[in-house]
Design an enzyme around this catalytic site. Sequence first.
Site, mmCIF file in Angstrom:
data_model
loop_
_atom_site.group_PDB
_atom_site.id
_atom_site.type_symbol
_atom_site.label_atom_id
_atom_site.label_comp_id
_atom_site.label_asym_id
_atom_site.label_seq_id
_atom_site.Cartn_x
_atom_site.Cartn_y
_atom_site.Cartn_z
ATOM 1 N N HIS A 178 27.864 -0.873 41.541
ATOM 2 C CA HIS A 178 27.941 -0.919 43.007
ATOM 3 C C HIS A 178 27.628 0.474 43.520
ATOM 4 C CE1 HIS A 178 29.222 -2.296 46.994
ATOM 5 N NE2 HIS A 178 29.733 -1.085 47.123
ATOM 6 N N CYS A 179 26.553 0.574 44.295
ATOM 7 C CA CYS A 179 26.091 1.873 44.773
ATOM 8 C C CYS A 179 26.557 2.079 46.214
ATOM 9 C CB CYS A 179 24.565 1.948 44.688
ATOM 10 S SG CYS A 179 23.894 3.536 45.240
ATOM 11 N N PRO A 180 27.393 3.081 46.481
ATOM 12 C CA PRO A 180 27.846 3.303 47.856
ATOM 13 C C PRO A 180 26.737 3.815 48.772
ATOM 14 C CG PRO A 180 28.657 5.031 46.412
ATOM 15 C CD PRO A 180 28.014 4.024 45.525
ATOM 16 N N GLY A 183 25.195 0.785 49.967
ATOM 17 C CA GLY A 183 26.190 -0.150 50.476
ATOM 18 C C GLY A 183 26.064 -1.525 49.889
ATOM 19 N N ASN A 184 25.603 -1.613 48.648
ATOM 20 C CA ASN A 184 25.318 -2.906 48.038
ATOM 21 C C ASN A 184 25.411 -2.767 46.527
ATOM 22 O OD1 ASN A 184 24.638 -5.578 47.897
ATOM 23 N ND2 ASN A 184 22.512 -5.332 48.519
#
Length: 340
Positions: A178-180, A183-184
């Site tokens: 999950h890549c901040p 945002g996805n």
Amino acid sequence: MDSPKQEDHYVTSITEDHETTCWGCGLRLIIAPYAPVFKCGWCGAITNNNARKKENKYYWWRRLRDRCFVIILLLFMLFIIGSGVWAIYPIVFSMSFFCGVFHLTVTCILSISTLSTYVLAAFRSPGAPPLIAWGSYPAVGRGGLADYNFCHVCSKPKPPSTHHCSSCGMCVMNMDHHCPFIGNCVGAGNHRSFILFLISAVTSTFYVSIVSSYVAYHIWPPLRHIPTTVLTRSTIFAVLKESAIPFLISVESLPIRGFVLIYLFFASVSVEIGLAVLLWQQLCYIYEGKTYLSHLSSSSNGNDEVEEKDCQNLVRFFGCPYSATRCVLSFWNSKKRHKK
């Protein structure tokens, strides 16, 4: 007729085992009490009796936070592009009209590719599992749910190599992480867009660092007097006396365009280093036929069995045309044979 001892052993074994139901096909199974995790012999679904249903209480807050961060990053990228065009291209066009048109074309291509791949990676679905029949024996055939788990949050089957993301509130196929920053989640649906974004962003930041330093060299007189000879003790003192000190003094009278050039150079170099490391790590996992989560799980379980490391994994990932794929693979295989 069985003997009394055999009958007693049969009754004892029945009382030790207990009956449960497979979530996949609904068949009743008799398992040992010390086996909370078992695999159905008919549909192949894996049941974990110790798993408890979890609730995503803060799912909406995490989603709102991620989307706000994505909007902030988009505005920041637009600010960098606008400030770069404002600070660099009047000077580039004053040097040469053809050079200015060329660099402006390159800027447009890199800006459009970076923004479009970022939007695709951020707003495209990371890959939801397909809907499949489950829960009843007639609907589920033999091996129809092989190695499937049950997600107690989504309340539906979860295919192999699928993980539930608490931030996105969904199960993601071939989830990498999950890549901040987007945002996805990075999964089967947007992994390629994420890698293309990294490639475009690294290329763009490298280009910005080169162009900004080139323009600063032409508009900042102290930079043009820095000697290019081999540095010794005497040349170091000469640089400090003749170039560095006037350079620091000239900062006071530096216009806003000069400060923007300094900011663009240091910001692009720092971002370029971070994204290049992430891109290299991602390409190494793709080369090995893994994702980040599968790499962590294999390392924690002590399982060193890895898929074959080959460029075919990279070619398949980027979905190159058949003709190009055949040429690349034939060249790679011939290279391997020559090495042997």
